[in-house]
Every structure is written in structure tokens, then in C-alpha cells.
Motif scaffolding. Structure first.
Motif, PDB file in Angstrom:
ATOM      1  N   SER A  78       2.181   6.011  -7.369  1.00  0.00           N
ATOM      2  CA  SER A  78       0.967   6.358  -8.106  1.00  0.00           C
ATOM      3  C   SER A  78       1.135   7.592  -8.991  1.00  0.00           C
ATOM      4  CB  SER A  78      -0.198   6.548  -7.134  1.00  0.00           C
ATOM      5  OG  SER A  78       0.105   7.567  -6.182  1.00  0.00           O
ATOM      6  N   PRO A  79       1.854   8.660  -8.546  1.00  0.00           N
ATOM      7  CA  PRO A  79       2.028   9.792  -9.473  1.00  0.00           C
ATOM      8  C   PRO A  79       2.803   9.405 -10.732  1.00  0.00           C
ATOM      9  CG  PRO A  79       2.512  10.459  -7.220  1.00  0.00           C
ATOM     10  CD  PRO A  79       2.399   8.975  -7.213  1.00  0.00           C
ATOM     11  N   ALA A 133       2.407   1.673  -3.387  1.00  0.00           N
ATOM     12  CA  ALA A 133       1.412   2.128  -4.357  1.00  0.00           C
ATOM     13  C   ALA A 133       1.165   3.619  -4.231  1.00  0.00           C
ATOM     14  CB  ALA A 133       0.116   1.345  -4.172  1.00  0.00           C
ATOM     15  N   VAL A 134       1.128   4.093  -2.995  1.00  0.00           N
ATOM     16  CA  VAL A 134       0.941   5.534  -2.797  1.00  0.00           C
ATOM     17  C   VAL A 134       2.132   6.317  -3.349  1.00  0.00           C
ATOM     18  CG1 VAL A 134       0.720   7.339  -1.042  1.00  0.00           C
ATOM     19  CG2 VAL A 134      -0.571   5.215  -0.814  1.00  0.00           C
ATOM     20  N   LEU A 135       3.344   5.774  -3.178  1.00  0.00           N
ATOM     21  CA  LEU A 135       4.534   6.483  -3.637  1.00  0.00           C
ATOM     22  C   LEU A 135       4.631   6.518  -5.154  1.00  0.00           C
ATOM     23  CD1 LEU A 135       7.232   5.225  -1.085  1.00  0.00           C
ATOM     24  CD2 LEU A 135       6.153   7.474  -1.175  1.00  0.00           C
ATOM     25  N   LEU A 194       0.826  -1.204   0.000  1.00  0.00           N
ATOM     26  CA  LEU A 194       0.000   0.000   0.000  1.00  0.00           C
ATOM     27  C   LEU A 194       0.862   1.256   0.000  1.00  0.00           C
ATOM     28  CD1 LEU A 194      -2.795   1.295   0.166  1.00  0.00           C
ATOM     29  CD2 LEU A 194      -2.664   1.114   2.664  1.00  0.00           C
ATOM     30  N   GLY A 195       1.938   1.235   0.811  1.00  0.00           N
ATOM     31  CA  GLY A 195       2.830   2.402   0.836  1.00  0.00           C
ATOM     32  C   GLY A 195       3.529   2.620  -0.499  1.00  0.00           C
TER      33      GLY A 195
END
Length: 736
Positions: free
Chosen positions: A617-618, A613-615, A610-611
């Protein structure tokens, strides 16, 4: 006489352009003829039209022997061909004069500008001095002639102080003379007062001239003189090296069996052990080494005409004269040695070759627009640099070359292995050259030789230094050595030419000339030292038997030892719980240990994913936007839009890789920014398809997109995986 003195002083800035006795003759004839017309016009009170007719007649009669002496019969009588060149020179010689290397001597009709301006300025100045009510205005025509000589002259300020002082003295003397004459006309009835007035004016003028001389001399030597800009410095040369293929691109073709033994050049006067240069290459885009900067602004890409000679008095080296006969060689590049001083073409095409000869003094490369062919002959006088006996003592020079890609990591590691960064630059250079000669082997990839891939792109250089044994030829060794020398700190460039085989007796003909064959084509490097000299260095190993390829060393993989956890400490409670008879119900109702461990691992992995993916994603959003943009371009409703979209896709990829793509530039300008032949061809194809009156042909959009894909792969091939990833997530192409 004072007006003639002003005109003579105004001619001084023209001297560095010609440096020939023919210029002195042309300037003298123009000034004297104009003065004679002005005097006759004043004596017989000619109207303006008659003065103009007389001036035009003098131009036709005196112009050929004075300004086009090569077309005068016996050096005196004008010929029809000379008159044609004289009339054409009045309109065309100005541009030729500022796009040609100086001095020009009496080449073609290039003496027409000073002759014509001198004739007009002299006629007008004498007419004003003798017939005008304001004779002091006679200073204006010589002043305009002076400014024309400065604007059309050379950049350096030779004779600048002398010219200014001479013109100033003559002008002040003329103004004083006019003032005295006017004063005398007013005071003719009072001779005593007139004599006193004359004395005062002479004394005042003398003081004025003395002050002017002292002030001008002091300013000339005490004040800094800014760089002078003239018309010659602002014009682009007519020869563009990018329009011609790099001599290194077809290097391997010279070693084909059908070409290798073909005589190319016969050179008389070639010193023992020396080679003859074809061209000097200083621009590398990661794929091709070429002549001149890819943005067409580098000094090495500016070629000018050389009709007379070049001043090489400041060049280092030995003066050499070679006589070259062209046999099987055919190209635009003119063979030569060192820095050219003078070249003389002979034979049936001598005039054509002389008119089309261009030269770049920065790299010592010459070219002819029609190209050389069998039967051409020329004699060249040059200043050739002497070689260095001890490379380790050299210090790097300061020349600025066009930018080159970063040295690949594997070449950098090999350079560090051969020549550690802790050593002096000269020692590193010597160690690098010794490394290539020691570990390299020569193969041109022929049928009876070991396989060796052609080309000198970055990927080929990486292949050269990673394979064992190291196999290549001058195309790879010279480029790799030049890039490594630049990494060390030396300005370095690649030279393509012919190196005669000193052990081959067939290289020497009965007449003493050295015959160079196709197989003697070679590439080497030049490095600049701290004293400004460019020294030739050959990094190529001697041809010798190539050993068998070394087997790859097997990678030994050992099984890791299992690390057992230490036994857990036991307590009395544990001992009791271990008894299967005790607390059976409590054990059955709890969670299994392996299941608890699995749940913990899955929970931790979920949080990590999840972490991440957040990083990312941009970055994924950027990649998705580019993919969607590409899909929309490729599936556009019309073929023209799909073709334009293909070019936009290539331009965006180049921008993501760091090329300075300007949105308002033309496709040809964008292609020139990227460099190489492929982008230029694609830009021309897209322009032709978009602007064709009948629209693009069937399937043109597919061909364009296929070419775009190939060019994108070529842009990414020489780069590392990290550089390709950085380009994929770059926002450069999404900025507008």
C-alpha cells in the motif's frame, strides 16, 4: 645593476610559459629600455607625465620587434599591423595567455604581457632607486613582476627554488647597498667610523645572505611543497566538446555506397599497420559514447590552444611525423597519432586553423573551431605508443575515467563465460578480445549484407551478444569491449579513426601517401596498463561470410506426474461408517469434504492478499501520487504551466533514476546532468516557449509532453525491470 638583477630574477618564472629565445630578447629589451628611461628621467629631472610619455613611446617603438616579432619589418621596424596587435595585446593577450597550452614561443602577441610588465617595472624601480627618498622601495616593482610571473605561469614548480634564491640574493644585496649609502651620507665627516660601519654592514649582510641561502635550500628539499594554484589552472577552456556530435554517432554513414569509396585523407609517413585517430571517447551515458565528461569537469573535456609545441618527453612510444592532406573529410576533429608534440598548418587557411586549434593531452584528441575541409594540410609530430605482443601479461592502470552505467547482465555472463573472474586481469582481457574475434561477424546493415541495427546504446549491445550468430561492426564491438575491459579492471576508452586496408593496393598513391577512404572508418579501444601507457587494441573480428541464423532451441515441456496421496488408514469405525445402511442421517447433515477444502483455500488466499495489500500500500500510494501529479501538470490551466510541468515531469523522472538533479539549477544544467542531446534540446525548447514575449505557439505543450514521454522511455529502456520498478516507487522526486 642590483635593481636590474632583481628584475632579471623576477623574469625567471615566465620562462616555462615561452621557452623561446624571443622571450629572452623581449625581457632584455623591456628591462634595459625601462632602466634607460629611469636614468634619463633622473638625470634631466623629468616630471611624471614626461616619464609616462617616454615609456609609452618606447612601448610603441620597441614593442613590435620585441613582443610581436612576426609583424616587424626585417625583424626591426614596426609595421601598422604590428602596432595594432601590440595595442590590442595590452588588453587581450592576458586572457589568451592563460587559456593556451604552453610553451607558446613567439605566437601572435603573447609576448606582450612580460614585455609590458617588464618595461613598467623597470622604469618605476629605477626611478624609485634614483629619485626617491626611500630607495629601498625599489624592491617592490620587481617583487610584483615576480608575483605576476608566478600567477600567470604554469602549475609545476620548475625553477621555483632558483628563482627564489636569485631574487632573495639580489634584494638583500640592494637593501645592504642602500643602507651603506645612507650611512655614508650621515658619517661623511668621520671616515674612520664610516669605514667601520661599512665593514659591519657588509659582514652582517653576508651572514644574512648565507643564512637565507642555507635555510631556503633546506626548506626546498626537506619540506613538502603543496600543489600550486595559478590562474591558468582555474580557467575553463574555450572549446567545449559537448557542443559537437560524437564521432561514433554517425559511424554507419561512412559505409553508405556513396561515401564508402570517397577519399577522405591522404597521410604521408603513416607506419605500416597503424591507423590514424579521429577522436578518443571516454564518456558513456548508456546511449552515446562521447568526448569529455557530461558534467564538464573531467580533464578529458578540457581543450586548450597549442600554438607552439607540447612537452612529451615523459610519454612512452615511438616518435612519428605524419603529413596529412584533407580530401573529403569534413569535421572539427583533427586526425592524428598518439600524443601530439607539434602541429604546423599549411595552405590558404593555415593562419585560421592555427588560431582555432585546440588539444586535449589526456586523450590525445585535437580539434579546430572552423572545422577541416578539402584542401587543408598540416604536419604533425607525435609520440605514438607501441602495441603489446602479449595481452595476457598486462596489468590494469590507475586512471580514473568518467562514470559509466553498469554492465548489463547478459554481457557480464558472456564475459564470465569467456574469461572467468578467477583468471588474471590480463588473461581475461586477452580471452575477451579473442571471444569477439572468434564469435563475431561484421555487417554494416547495407542492402547486400545481413541485417544489423546501428547504434551503441545498452539495448543494442545486449542484442549483439544474445543473437546467434553475433552480428555488428566497430560501433558495437568497440563499445562492448570497452565496457567489458572496464569490468575486468582496466581503464578503457573508445577510439574512432581510419584503419587502412593493408590488402588494398589502391590505398597507396604514386607519391607514397596512404589514401584513406570513408569505408575504412573503424573503432577500437585503448586500455591503460600499470606503467601508465595507453595501448591500442582492436576487438573487431575479421570480415568473413556470415552463417545462417541458428534456430532457436525448442523448449521441451514435460507433463508432471500426478502425485497420488497415500490411502488413509481405516479404523473399525470407518468401516462401519462406510456402510450405506448405517448412520445415514449423520452423513447427510455434515459438510461436504470438497467444500471444506475450498473454504480453507479461500480463507488462506484472503489472508495472503490482505497481507500483500498492507505491504504494498505505501508503494501504491507513491505511484498514485506521481500519477496525480502528472495529471495536474498536464491539465494545468495555461499552456506555459503545462510546458513547465512537462519539464518538471522529465526532471522528476531523471531524479527517480538516480541523476543528481538540483532543484535550483537551470534547465540547461539539469539537462547536462542527464546527458545526451535530447534533454538539451528539450530544455532549450521549454526555455524559448516560457520566455517568449508572445507566449508559446499553439500545440507547443502537446509537443513538449510527447518529447517528455520519449525521453522517459529512453531513460528506462537500458535498465532492468527491477530498476524501472525502483524508480517508479522512488521518493527522490517527492522530497520537495
Amino acid at each position: 645593476m642590483l635593481v636590474i638583477a632583481m628584475l632579471a630574477a623576477a623574469m625567471i618564472p615566465w620562462w616555462p610559459v615561452y621557452e623561446s629565445e624571443a622571450f629572452v630578447v623581449a625581457a632584455s629589451v623591456a628591462i634595459l629600455a625601462g632602466a634607460a628611461i629611469g636614468v634619463l628621467g633622473a638625470r634631466f629631472r623629468w616630471p611624471a607625465w614626461r616619464t609616462v610619455v617616454a615609456m609609452f613611446g618606447a612601448y610603441l617603438v620597441l614593442g613590435v620587434p620585441a613582443a610581436v616579432p612576426g609583424r616587424a619589418l626585417g625583424g626591426v621596424l614596426p609595421t601598422p599591423q604590428g602596432i595594432v596587435e601590440l595595442l590590442a595585446g595590452a588588453a587581450l593577450s592576458w586572457k589568451q595567455l592563460v587559456t593556451i597550452a604552453v610553451p607558446v614561443g613567439s605566437y601572435q602577441a603573447l609576448l606582450v604581457p612580460p614585455f609590458l610588465l617588464g618595461l613598467v617595472a623597470s622604469t618605476v624601480a629605477i626611478t624609485i632607486a634614483l629619485r626617491s627618498r626611500h630607495p629601498s622601495a625599489a624592491v617592490v616593482p620587481p617583487a610584483l613582476l615576480l608575483l605576476a610571473g608566478i600567477a600567470l605561469g604554469v602549475v609545476h614548480a620548475a625553477y621555483g627554488v632558483e628563482t627564489g634564491l636569485a631574487f632573495l640574493v639580489a634584494a638583500v644585496a640592494w637593501l645592504v647597498r642602500v643602507g651603506i649609502a645612507r650611512r655614508r651620507a650621515i658619517t661623511t665627516a668621520r671616515p674612520v667610523e664610516a669605514a667601520l660601519a661599512d665593514a659591519r654592514r657588509v659582514l652582517g649582510a653576508s651572514v644574512l645572505v648565507a643564512v637565507a641561502l642555507v635555510g631556503a635550500t633546506t626548506a626546498a628539499f626537506a619540506l613538502p611543497v603543496p600543489h600550486r594554484s595559478v590562474v591558468r589552472a582555474e580557467l575553463q577552456p574555450p572549446f567545449e566538446p559537448e557542443d559537437h556530435e560524437s564521432p561514433l554517432a554517425g559511424f554507419r554513414s561512412a559505409f553508405d555506397p556513396e561515401v564508402a569509396d570517397r577519399p577522405m585523407l591522404a597521410v604521408d609517413g603513416l607506419p605500416t599497420g597503424w591507423g590514424i585517430r579521429i577522436a578518443t571517447l571516454d564518456t558513456y551515458d548508456g546511449i552515446v559514447y562521447s568526448v569529455g565528461g557530461s558534467d564538464r569537469t573531467a580533464e578529458s573535456g578540457r581543450f586548450t590552444r597549442v600554438p607552439y609545441r607540447l612537452d612529451q618527453s615523459a610519454a612512452y612510444g615511438e616518435r612519428v611525423e605524419v603529413e596529412v592532406s584533407v580530401l573529403g573529410y569534413s569535421d572539427v576533429w583533427v586526425p592524428g597519432i598518439g600524443r601530439l608534440e607539434r602541429i604546423t598548418f599549411e595552405g590558404g587557411r593555415a593562419e585560421l586553423l592555427a588560431d582555432g586549434f585546440f588539444y586535449n593531452d589526456v586523450t590525445g584528441t585535437g580539434a579546430v573551431q572552423p572545422g577541416l575541409e578539402n584542401g587543408d594540410h598540416f604536419i604533425a609530430s607525435s609520440v605514438a605508443p607501441l602495441g603489446a605482443d602479449d595481452l595476457s601479461a598486462l596489468k590494469p592502470g590507475t586512471s580514473v575515467l568518467p562514470a559509466a552505467p553498469e554492465l548489463p547482465d547478459k554481457l557480464a555472463r558472456l564475459l564470465e563465460q569467456w574469461a572467468p573472474a578467477s583468471d588474471e586481469p590480463g588473461e581475461r582481457l586477452a580471452a575477451m578480445i579473442a571471444g569477439f574475434k572468434r564469435e563475431g561477424y561484421v555487417s554494416h546493415g547495407l542492402e547486400d549484407e545481413r541485417p544489423s541495427r546501428s547504434g551503441h546504446a545498452l539495448d543494442r549491445l545486449v542484442e549483439l551478444v544474445t543473437e546467434r550468430p553475433m552480428i555488428g561492426d566497430g560501433e558495437q564491438y568497440a563499445v562492448a569491449a570497452a565496457l567489458m575491459a572496464r569490468r575486468i579492471g582496466f581503464p578503457a576508452r573508445v577510439v574512432v579513426g581510419y584503419l587502412p586496408d593493408q590488402t588494398d593496393p589502391d590505398d597507396e598513391t604514386a607519391g607514397g601517401a596512404t589514401v584513406l577512404v570513408g569505408g575504412e572508418l573503424q573503432a577500437w579501444i585503448e586500455v591503460q596498463t600499470a606503467d601508465g601507457r595507453w595501448l591500442a587494441i582492436d576487438p573487431n573480428p575479421e570480415p568473413r561470410e556470415i552463417p545462417e541464423q541458428e534456430p532457436d532451441e525448442p523448449t521441451v515441456v514435460s507433463r508432471p506426474q500426478s502425485a497420488l496421496p497415500p490411502p488413509a488408514e481405516r479404523t473399525p469405525v470407518d468401516d462401519l461408517d462406510a456402510d450405506p445402511e448405517l448412520a445415514l442421517d449423520d452423513r447427510d447433515g455434515g459438510t461436504e469434504p470438497w467444500l471444506a477444502v475450498l473454504l480453507g483455500v479461500l480463507t488462506t488466499a484472503g489472508f495472503v492478499i490482505l497481507g500483500l495489500a498492507v505491504l504494498v500500500s505505501p508503494f501504491l500510494a507513491i505511484i498514485a501520487a506521481k500519477l496525480r501529479r502528472r495529471r495536474l501538470r498536464r491539465l494545468a490551466p495555461t499552456p506555459v504551466e503545462r510546458i513547465e510541468g512537462g519539464w518538471q515531469e522529465f526532471a522528476d523522472t531523471a531524479a527517480d533514476y538516480g541523476y543528481a538533479i538540483r532543484p535550483n539549477a537551470t534547465r540547461a544544467e539539469q539537462a547536462a546532468t542527464v546527458g545526451g542531446l535530447g534533454p538539451l534540446v528539450l530544455a532549450a525548447v521549454v526555455d524559448r516557449a516560457v520566455f517568449a514575449p508572445d507566449g508559446p505557439s499553439d500545440g507547443a505543450d502537446r509537443l513538449v509532453w510527447d518529447s517528455v514521454g520519449e525521453l522517459q522511455q529512453r531513460l528506462g529502456a537500458p535498465r532492468t525491470r527491477w530498476e524501472r520498478l525502483r524508480a517508479a516507487i522512488s521518493l527522490a522526486s517527492l522530497g520537495g
